[in-house]
Motif scaffolding. Structure first.
Motif, PDB file in Angstrom:
ATOM      1  N   ASP A  48       4.452  -2.486  -2.151  1.00  0.00           N
ATOM      2  CA  ASP A  48       3.969  -3.862  -2.250  1.00  0.00           C
ATOM      3  C   ASP A  48       2.708  -3.971  -3.105  1.00  0.00           C
ATOM      4  OD1 ASP A  48       6.013  -4.578  -0.439  1.00  0.00           O
ATOM      5  OD2 ASP A  48       4.730  -4.094   1.254  1.00  0.00           O
ATOM      6  N   ILE A  49       1.686  -3.223  -2.759  1.00  0.00           N
ATOM      7  CA  ILE A  49       0.382  -3.373  -3.404  1.00  0.00           C
ATOM      8  C   ILE A  49       0.386  -2.768  -4.813  1.00  0.00           C
ATOM      9  CG2 ILE A  49      -2.094  -2.963  -3.209  1.00  0.00           C
ATOM     10  CD1 ILE A  49      -0.698  -4.878  -1.030  1.00  0.00           C
ATOM     11  N   CYS A  50       0.883  -1.548  -4.958  1.00  0.00           N
ATOM     12  CA  CYS A  50       0.933  -0.929  -6.293  1.00  0.00           C
ATOM     13  C   CYS A  50       1.880  -1.688  -7.215  1.00  0.00           C
ATOM     14  CB  CYS A  50       1.334   0.537  -6.195  1.00  0.00           C
ATOM     15  SG  CYS A  50       0.022   1.565  -5.503  1.00  0.00           S
ATOM     16  N   GLY A  51       2.981  -2.175  -6.681  1.00  0.00           N
ATOM     17  CA  GLY A  51       3.902  -2.975  -7.488  1.00  0.00           C
ATOM     18  C   GLY A  51       3.255  -4.244  -7.993  1.00  0.00           C
ATOM     19  N   ALA A  52       2.529  -4.904  -7.115  1.00  0.00           N
ATOM     20  CA  ALA A  52       1.825  -6.128  -7.521  1.00  0.00           C
ATOM     21  C   ALA A  52       0.749  -5.813  -8.553  1.00  0.00           C
ATOM     22  CB  ALA A  52       1.208  -6.803  -6.292  1.00  0.00           C
ATOM     23  N   ASN A  53      -0.033  -4.771  -8.297  1.00  0.00           N
ATOM     24  CA  ASN A  53      -1.094  -4.402  -9.239  1.00  0.00           C
ATOM     25  C   ASN A  53      -0.515  -4.067 -10.612  1.00  0.00           C
ATOM     26  OD1 ASN A  53      -2.955  -4.761  -7.215  1.00  0.00           O
ATOM     27  ND2 ASN A  53      -3.246  -2.593  -6.814  1.00  0.00           N
ATOM     28  N   GLY A  54       0.617  -3.384 -10.654  1.00  0.00           N
ATOM     29  CA  GLY A  54       1.256  -3.030 -11.916  1.00  0.00           C
ATOM     30  C   GLY A  54       1.821  -4.227 -12.654  1.00  0.00           C
ATOM     31  N   SER A  55       1.934  -5.338 -11.956  1.00  0.00           N
ATOM     32  CA  SER A  55       2.479  -6.568 -12.549  1.00  0.00           C
ATOM     33  C   SER A  55       1.425  -7.654 -12.680  1.00  0.00           C
ATOM     34  CB  SER A  55       3.636  -7.077 -11.693  1.00  0.00           C
ATOM     35  OG  SER A  55       4.641  -6.105 -11.626  1.00  0.00           O
ATOM     36  N   SER A  56       0.170  -7.286 -12.509  1.00  0.00           N
ATOM     37  CA  SER A  56      -0.953  -8.236 -12.596  1.00  0.00           C
ATOM     38  C   SER A  56      -0.835  -9.382 -11.607  1.00  0.00           C
ATOM     39  CB  SER A  56      -1.087  -8.782 -14.022  1.00  0.00           C
ATOM     40  OG  SER A  56      -1.316  -7.724 -14.915  1.00  0.00           O
ATOM     41  N   VAL A  57      -0.351  -9.076 -10.416  1.00  0.00           N
ATOM     42  CA  VAL A  57      -0.236 -10.057  -9.346  1.00  0.00           C
ATOM     43  C   VAL A  57      -1.280  -9.695  -8.286  1.00  0.00           C
ATOM     44  CG1 VAL A  57       1.259 -10.931  -7.493  1.00  0.00           C
ATOM     45  CG2 VAL A  57       2.225 -10.455  -9.751  1.00  0.00           C
ATOM     46  N   ASP A  58      -2.037 -10.664  -7.807  1.00  0.00           N
ATOM     47  CA  ASP A  58      -2.985 -10.412  -6.722  1.00  0.00           C
ATOM     48  C   ASP A  58      -2.215  -9.976  -5.490  1.00  0.00           C
ATOM     49  OD1 ASP A  58      -5.217 -11.090  -8.243  1.00  0.00           O
ATOM     50  OD2 ASP A  58      -5.157 -13.190  -7.619  1.00  0.00           O
ATOM     51  N   SER A  59      -2.871  -9.181  -4.641  1.00  0.00           N
ATOM     52  CA  SER A  59      -2.166  -8.682  -3.463  1.00  0.00           C
ATOM     53  C   SER A  59      -3.065  -8.673  -2.235  1.00  0.00           C
ATOM     54  CB  SER A  59      -1.648  -7.265  -3.727  1.00  0.00           C
ATOM     55  OG  SER A  59      -2.719  -6.379  -4.019  1.00  0.00           O
ATOM     56  N   ILE A  60      -2.418  -8.727  -1.089  1.00  0.00           N
ATOM     57  CA  ILE A  60      -3.085  -8.645   0.210  1.00  0.00           C
ATOM     58  C   ILE A  60      -2.366  -7.577   1.017  1.00  0.00           C
ATOM     59  CG2 ILE A  60      -3.609  -9.847   2.368  1.00  0.00           C
ATOM     60  CD1 ILE A  60      -3.563 -12.477   0.716  1.00  0.00           C
ATOM     61  N   LEU A  61      -3.124  -6.590   1.484  1.00  0.00           N
ATOM     62  CA  LEU A  61      -2.556  -5.523   2.311  1.00  0.00           C
ATOM     63  C   LEU A  61      -2.638  -5.930   3.772  1.00  0.00           C
ATOM     64  CD1 LEU A  61      -1.450  -2.618   2.647  1.00  0.00           C
ATOM     65  CD2 LEU A  61      -3.842  -1.858   2.739  1.00  0.00           C
ATOM     66  N   VAL A  62      -1.512  -5.893   4.467  1.00  0.00           N
ATOM     67  CA  VAL A  62      -1.465  -6.188   5.897  1.00  0.00           C
ATOM     68  C   VAL A  62      -1.916  -4.922   6.628  1.00  0.00           C
ATOM     69  CG1 VAL A  62       0.006  -6.835   7.838  1.00  0.00           C
ATOM     70  CG2 VAL A  62       0.415  -7.835   5.570  1.00  0.00           C
ATOM     71  N   ALA A  63      -3.106  -4.973   7.186  1.00  0.00           N
ATOM     72  CA  ALA A  63      -3.715  -3.790   7.789  1.00  0.00           C
ATOM     73  C   ALA A  63      -3.009  -3.332   9.060  1.00  0.00           C
ATOM     74  CB  ALA A  63      -5.185  -4.051   8.076  1.00  0.00           C
ATOM     75  N   SER A  64      -2.234  -4.182   9.675  1.00  0.00           N
ATOM     76  CA  SER A  64      -1.529  -3.786  10.894  1.00  0.00           C
ATOM     77  C   SER A  64      -0.141  -3.216  10.585  1.00  0.00           C
ATOM     78  CB  SER A  64      -1.393  -4.981  11.835  1.00  0.00           C
ATOM     79  OG  SER A  64      -0.635  -6.004  11.206  1.00  0.00           O
ATOM     80  N   GLY A  65       0.161  -3.037   9.298  1.00  0.00           N
ATOM     81  CA  GLY A  65       1.477  -2.540   8.891  1.00  0.00           C
ATOM     82  C   GLY A  65       1.569  -1.028   8.917  1.00  0.00           C
ATOM     83  N   ILE A  66       2.410  -0.480   8.046  1.00  0.00           N
ATOM     84  CA  ILE A  66       2.714   0.952   8.075  1.00  0.00           C
ATOM     85  C   ILE A  66       1.527   1.838   7.732  1.00  0.00           C
ATOM     86  CG2 ILE A  66       5.167   0.602   7.612  1.00  0.00           C
ATOM     87  CD1 ILE A  66       4.646   1.460   4.730  1.00  0.00           C
ATOM     88  N   HIS A  67       0.502   1.293   7.084  1.00  0.00           N
ATOM     89  CA  HIS A  67      -0.685   2.075   6.731  1.00  0.00           C
ATOM     90  C   HIS A  67      -1.858   1.789   7.666  1.00  0.00           C
ATOM     91  CE1 HIS A  67       1.057   3.705   3.104  1.00  0.00           C
ATOM     92  NE2 HIS A  67       1.477   2.501   2.777  1.00  0.00           N
ATOM     93  N   GLY A  68      -1.608   1.154   8.788  1.00  0.00           N
ATOM     94  CA  GLY A  68      -2.664   0.744   9.703  1.00  0.00           C
ATOM     95  C   GLY A  68      -3.594   1.866  10.128  1.00  0.00           C
ATOM     96  N   LYS A  69      -3.035   3.002  10.543  1.00  0.00           N
ATOM     97  CA  LYS A  69      -3.869   4.124  10.991  1.00  0.00           C
ATOM     98  C   LYS A  69      -4.703   4.685   9.845  1.00  0.00           C
ATOM     99  CE  LYS A  69      -1.063   5.551  14.894  1.00  0.00           C
ATOM    100  NZ  LYS A  69      -0.246   6.606  15.490  1.00  0.00           N
ATOM    101  N   GLU A  70      -4.113   4.762   8.658  1.00  0.00           N
ATOM    102  CA  GLU A  70      -4.847   5.256   7.485  1.00  0.00           C
ATOM    103  C   GLU A  70      -6.033   4.348   7.176  1.00  0.00           C
ATOM    104  OE1 GLU A  70      -2.458   6.287   3.957  1.00  0.00           O
ATOM    105  OE2 GLU A  70      -0.741   5.982   5.285  1.00  0.00           O
ATOM    106  N   ILE A  71      -5.825   3.066   7.264  1.00  0.00           N
ATOM    107  CA  ILE A  71      -6.873   2.104   6.948  1.00  0.00           C
ATOM    108  C   ILE A  71      -8.042   2.253   7.915  1.00  0.00           C
ATOM    109  CG2 ILE A  71      -7.454  -0.361   6.947  1.00  0.00           C
ATOM    110  CD1 ILE A  71      -4.597  -0.819   5.845  1.00  0.00           C
ATOM    111  N   LEU A  72      -7.725   2.424   9.178  1.00  0.00           N
ATOM    112  CA  LEU A  72      -8.782   2.521  10.182  1.00  0.00           C
ATOM    113  C   LEU A  72      -9.561   3.826  10.106  1.00  0.00           C
ATOM    114  CD1 LEU A  72      -6.908   0.994  13.248  1.00  0.00           C
ATOM    115  CD2 LEU A  72      -8.656  -0.091  11.824  1.00  0.00           C
ATOM    116  N   THR A  73      -8.937   4.895   9.599  1.00  0.00           N
ATOM    117  CA  THR A  73      -9.593   6.204   9.612  1.00  0.00           C
ATOM    118  C   THR A  73     -10.033   6.699   8.246  1.00  0.00           C
ATOM    119  OG1 THR A  73      -7.453   7.330   9.449  1.00  0.00           O
ATOM    120  CG2 THR A  73      -8.314   6.921  11.666  1.00  0.00           C
TER     121      THR A  73
END
Length: 90
Positions: A48-73
């Motif tokens: 989601d995020i890298c795809g958007a960045n590669g297409s010059s689209v703004d993005s919002i990462l949902v912190a409670s999603g699949i990367h939630g633990k990584e984000i918190l730590t």
């Protein structure tokens, strides 16, 4: 058929390809929505995020999603305000 004749080419179409984001932006344009008003909301950094960045689209990462633990730590993520998370490195 020989082996050379039976070879086929597989083309991936979907996130995070530029083509998938371009198609979405074109659909938005056809509805009168300017590309700079489009934002990708997703929980996958890779798709989601890298795809958007590669297409010059703004993005919002949902912190409670699949990367939630990584984000918190992770020290790569730091909170800048109560409702915003900034990714400093990938």
């Amino acid at each position: 058929h020989s082996k050379a004749e039976s070879k086929s080419c597989v083309q991936i179409y979907g996130k995070p390809t530029v083509e998938s984001f371009s198609l979405c932006l074109e659909m938005m344009r056809s509805k009168g929505i300017k590309p700079q008003r489009v934002v990708m909301i997703g929980d996958s950094l890779e798709h989601d995020i890298c795809g958007a960045n590669g297409s010059s689209v703004d993005s919002i990462l949902v912190a409670s999603g699949i990367h939630g633990k990584e984000i918190l730590t992770s020290s790569a993520f730091r909170s800048t305000q109560s409702n915003e998370i900034q990714i400093s490195t990938m």
